[in-house]
Scaffold this motif. Structure first.
Motif, PDB file in Angstrom:
ATOM      1  N   CYS A 130      -3.755  98.230  93.783  1.00 31.91           N
ATOM      2  CA  CYS A 130      -2.799  98.357  92.690  1.00 31.91           C
ATOM      3  C   CYS A 130      -1.931  97.110  92.683  1.00 31.91           C
ATOM      4  O   CYS A 130      -1.603  96.571  93.747  1.00 31.91           O
ATOM      5  N   TYR A 131      -1.575  96.637  91.496  1.00 36.89           N
ATOM      6  CA  TYR A 131      -0.753  95.438  91.373  1.00 36.89           C
ATOM      7  C   TYR A 131       0.532  95.770  90.616  1.00 36.89           C
ATOM      8  O   TYR A 131       0.509  96.448  89.597  1.00 36.89           O
ATOM      9  N   HIS A 132       1.639  95.272  91.135  1.00 39.04           N
ATOM     10  CA  HIS A 132       2.900  95.312  90.417  1.00 39.04           C
ATOM     11  C   HIS A 132       2.972  94.040  89.571  1.00 39.04           C
ATOM     12  O   HIS A 132       2.781  92.933  90.089  1.00 39.04           O
ATOM     13  N   ILE A 133       3.250  94.184  88.279  1.00 39.40           N
ATOM     14  CA  ILE A 133       3.230  93.045  87.364  1.00 39.40           C
ATOM     15  C   ILE A 133       4.664  92.678  86.975  1.00 39.40           C
ATOM     16  O   ILE A 133       5.416  93.514  86.461  1.00 39.40           O
ATOM     17  N   ALA A 155       3.414  87.370  87.670  1.00 37.55           N
ATOM     18  CA  ALA A 155       3.145  87.584  89.089  1.00 37.55           C
ATOM     19  C   ALA A 155       2.426  88.918  89.292  1.00 37.55           C
ATOM     20  O   ALA A 155       2.829  89.941  88.734  1.00 37.55           O
ATOM     21  N   PHE A 156       1.362  88.876  90.091  1.00 35.26           N
ATOM     22  CA  PHE A 156       0.633  90.080  90.491  1.00 35.26           C
ATOM     23  C   PHE A 156       0.912  90.302  91.973  1.00 35.26           C
ATOM     24  O   PHE A 156       0.438  89.553  92.825  1.00 35.26           O
ATOM     25  N   ILE A 157       1.681  91.345  92.294  1.00 36.61           N
ATOM     26  CA  ILE A 157       2.046  91.646  93.671  1.00 36.61           C
ATOM     27  C   ILE A 157       1.229  92.852  94.130  1.00 36.61           C
ATOM     28  O   ILE A 157       1.162  93.868  93.423  1.00 36.61           O
ATOM     29  N   ASN A 158       0.611  92.744  95.305  1.00 39.72           N
ATOM     30  CA  ASN A 158      -0.246  93.832  95.753  1.00 39.72           C
ATOM     31  C   ASN A 158       0.566  95.071  96.119  1.00 39.72           C
ATOM     32  O   ASN A 158       1.792  95.047  96.200  1.00 39.72           O
ATOM     33  N   GLU A 159      -0.134  96.186  96.351  1.00 43.53           N
ATOM     34  CA  GLU A 159       0.528  97.469  96.567  1.00 43.53           C
ATOM     35  C   GLU A 159       1.397  97.463  97.824  1.00 43.53           C
ATOM     36  O   GLU A 159       2.465  98.077  97.861  1.00 43.53           O
ATOM     37  N   LYS A 160       0.952  96.766  98.862  1.00 50.10           N
ATOM     38  CA  LYS A 160       1.736  96.686 100.102  1.00 50.10           C
ATOM     39  C   LYS A 160       2.927  95.745  99.968  1.00 50.10           C
ATOM     40  O   LYS A 160       3.767  95.682 100.859  1.00 50.10           O
TER      41      LYS A 160
END
Length: 214
Positions: A130-133, A155-160
């Protein structure tokens, strides 16, 4: 089996069952420090996102595409991009707040102004990721130069929340606008363009009609 009797209502409750229920209720009420992918919140997020746009100005034609990536796209170029993102990770992580989804935040610093929007969570269709955008339009050189320059990136930030990829786009109008049902929507001109992610992220993000971003 030991039991507790409620003579008023004539019901019998096993002690073991009561303990299990109590543990489940207690666990579900524990606070979480990090936002995780939660599809149950999609309907609320989608409503807020759609309200941002005037449907009368959007062309009825809607384009949807799935960006499929494979192992051939991985390598030194992608590794280098992840390394470049480390310096910006702590900055972007602080904007990952559910209460701020689709809310514009303006950050003013010396000679710069940033317009930041957290769009929410986008789940990969084929891998458990999952990516936080987060989008960012930054104006650099305010008050110091005659023609300040703009910088737009997503920015695409991963779930962790321990790694991210940042893609630079040409113009602020090319930034994604909102997320709905695992689709990231852009608004080129007066139409809507939606993309889904399948198989991970590449060093270049190529969006139909808009081009490739690095």
């Amino acid at each position: 089996m030991r039991t507790i009797f409620d003579f008023g209502r004539m019901k019998i409750f096993p002690i073991r069952t009561m303990l299990i229920v109590a543990l489940i209720v207690n666990y579900s009420c524990q606070p979480s420090n990090k936002i995780k992918c939660d599809k149950s919140a999609d309907s609320l997020i989608n409503t807020k996102a759609i309200e941002l746009f005037d449907s009368t100005k959007i062309d009825k034609r809607l384009s949807l595409d799935t960006l499929q990536f494979n192992e051939n796209m991985r390598g030194s170029l992608l590794d280098e991009k992840y390394k470049e993102g480390k310096s910006s990770l702590s900055y972007y992580k602080k904007f990952i707040l559910k209460k701020d989804i689709n809310q514009l935040r303006t950050i003013r610093e010396k000679d710069t102004k940033s317009e930041i929007r957290y769009l929410g969570e986008l789940r990969d269709l084929t891998i458990n990721q999952c990516y936080h955008i987060v989008t960012n339009f930054k104006i650099i050189g305010i008050g110091t130069i005659l023609s300040p320059r703009g910088q737009s990136e997503v920015a695409f930030i991963n779930e962790k929340q321990d790694s991210l990829l940042i893609y630079s786009v040409n113009m602020p109008k090319d930034l994604p606008k909102f997320i709905e049902n695992e689709v990231l929507y852009f608004q080129p001109n007066d139409s809507l363009l939606g993309i889904s992610i399948s198989g991970g992220l590449p060093p270049f993000l190529c969006v139909p009609k808009l081009g490739c971003y690095y």
